[in-house]
Design a protein around this motif. Structure first.
Motif, short mmCIF file in Angstrom:
data_model
loop_
_atom_site.label_atom_id
_atom_site.label_comp_id
_atom_site.label_asym_id
_atom_site.label_seq_id
_atom_site.Cartn_x
_atom_site.Cartn_y
_atom_site.Cartn_z
N PRO A 92 -5.12 1.92 10.47
CA PRO A 92 -4.45 2.57 12.04
C PRO A 92 -3.83 4.68 11.76
O PRO A 92 -3.11 4.16 11.04
N ILE A 93 -4.03 5.06 12.56
CA ILE A 93 -4.07 6.18 12.20
C ILE A 93 -2.14 6.31 12.57
O ILE A 93 -1.80 6.81 11.00
N ALA A 94 -1.70 5.74 12.82
CA ALA A 94 0.24 5.29 13.33
C ALA A 94 0.84 5.15 11.69
O ALA A 94 0.97 5.68 11.31
N ARG A 95 0.37 4.24 11.66
CA ARG A 95 0.69 3.25 10.94
C ARG A 95 0.67 3.49 9.43
O ARG A 95 1.12 4.01 8.27
N MET A 96 -1.29 4.05 8.88
CA MET A 96 -1.48 5.52 8.31
C MET A 96 -0.25 6.61 7.64
O MET A 96 -0.38 6.99 6.92
N GLN A 97 -0.51 7.04 8.78
CA GLN A 97 0.53 8.51 8.96
C GLN A 97 2.16 8.37 8.20
O GLN A 97 2.47 8.79 7.97
N GLN A 98 2.45 7.20 9.17
CA GLN A 98 3.53 6.79 8.43
C GLN A 98 4.17 6.36 7.55
O GLN A 98 5.76 6.76 6.63
N ASN A 99 3.18 6.24 6.73
CA ASN A 99 3.21 4.92 5.15
C ASN A 99 2.64 6.50 4.15
O ASN A 99 2.18 5.50 3.00
N ARG A 100 2.51 7.52 4.73
CA ARG A 100 0.98 8.16 3.96
C ARG A 100 1.58 7.97 2.69
O ARG A 100 0.76 8.08 1.48
N ASP A 101 2.43 8.64 2.13
CA ASP A 101 3.32 9.56 1.20
C ASP A 101 3.41 7.88 0.05
O ASP A 101 2.62 7.92 -1.04
N ALA A 102 3.57 6.94 0.67
CA ALA A 102 3.68 5.14 -0.64
C ALA A 102 2.68 5.14 -0.50
O ALA A 102 1.72 4.57 -1.69
N TYR A 103 1.85 5.37 0.22
CA TYR A 103 0.32 5.09 0.59
C TYR A 103 -0.29 5.68 -0.48
O TYR A 103 -1.34 5.46 -1.59
N LEU A 104 -0.48 6.56 -0.83
CA LEU A 104 -1.00 7.89 -1.73
C LEU A 104 0.04 7.45 -3.17
O LEU A 104 -0.91 7.50 -4.05
N ALA A 105 0.97 7.70 -3.65
CA ALA A 105 0.84 6.79 -4.70
C ALA A 105 0.72 5.68 -5.44
O ALA A 105 0.04 5.88 -6.80
N HIS A 106 0.37 4.79 -4.65
CA HIS A 106 -0.66 3.60 -4.87
C HIS A 106 -1.98 4.23 -5.14
O HIS A 106 -2.17 2.86 -6.14
N LEU A 107 -2.28 4.93 -4.66
CA LEU A 107 -3.85 5.16 -4.77
C LEU A 107 -4.04 5.74 -5.40
O LEU A 107 -4.41 5.58 -6.32
N MET A 108 -3.18 6.27 -6.43
CA MET A 108 -3.04 7.86 -7.43
C MET A 108 -2.95 6.15 -8.63
O MET A 108 -4.00 6.72 -9.98
#
Length: 254
Positions: free
Chosen positions: A222-238
């Motif tokens: 969901p957009i709201a949750r993804m935006q709220q956690n974007r930086d942390a998610y990006l770190a895990h994705l990297m």
């Protein structure tokens, strides 16, 4: 004509199997024919062939048809030995556990993306999809990450002939705007969609080369949750990207 008939038969066989996933109940020949829009005689031949090979059985009561577990057994045997997934699935599962979001692995097939693996997130509200689902190149995060790997001339030629339909009101349908977005995303090292494929879903993606294949990995939710956690998610994705790179180096050394 023989080749065309073979292709039509193959398509009808797949249609027949897929309708049971939707119906979730035994079906009569008439119901099968109506749902796949085929003559009853053709459906009768398909059912008889599948029955003789052990893929469906006939219930004596009202002569209804239902698949056996043979297809599941074969599919599981195939999946267990997928040359990509057996090595990548543990990495992808780790990404899902770290974020709780749905993880997608995809590969370009022609002018579309095919999901090779989907590991659904643990949140109650989450993005759902299935392996084998097809998505447009221009409106999916994995599609963008793979477009971003192309040389400028190759990309321009592709976008010149590729239709860019509006999947949602947020879909980028202008080739110039899409090219500019891809350039910016390539420079920062990751790609995203924001309600472009499904209105309320955001996805972030990267791509990597493995076993001479270019694959895309995405997180979607969901957009709201993804935006709220974007930086942390990006770190895990990297971190997943680094794991893919390490695996690629290991395989090159074998």
């Amino acid at each position: 004509m023989a080749g065309q008939d073979s292709v039509k038969t193959a398509a009808r066989t797949l249609d027949l199997l897929e309708i049971f996933a939707k119906a979730r109940a035994p079906l009569s020949l008439t119901e099968i024919a109506q749902r796949i829009n085929a003559p009853i005689s053709s459906c009768h031949s398909l059912v008889r062939t599948l029955q003789s090979r052990g893929y469906v059985y006939i219930l004596d009561h009202r002569k209804r048809v239902y698949p056996t577990k043979r297809l599941l057994t074969i599919a599981q045997a195939i999946a267990r030995h997928d040359p990509l997934l057996e090595k990548l699935t543990p990495i992808l599962e780790g990404l899902m556990k770290a974020t709780g979001e749905t993880v997608l692995l995809g590969k370009r097939q022609g002018d579309q993306i095919t999901y090779l693996e989907v590991i659904e997130g643990s949140h109650i509200v989450r993005y759902t999809s299935s392996p084998g689902d097809l998505k447009p190149l221009h409106s999916s995060a994995i599609g963008k990450s793979l477009l971003g790997q192309m040389e400028a001339a190759e990309l321009a030629a592709l976008l010149a002939r590729l239709k860019l339909p509006r999947v949602t009101e947020n879909t980028v349908t202008d080739a110039k705007a899409l090219t500019e977005e891809l350039d910016a995303s390539r420079a920062r090292g990751w790609y995203q969609t924001l309600g472009e494929n499904i209105v309320d879903v955001m996805a972030i993606s990267i791509s990597r080369h493995l076993l001479d294949e270019t694959l895309g990995v995405a997180l979607a939710g969901p957009i709201a949750r993804m935006q709220q956690n974007r930086d942390a998610y990006l770190a895990h994705l990297m971190e997943v990207g680094a794991a893919f790179d390490s695996l690629a180096a290991e395989l090159r050394g074998l």
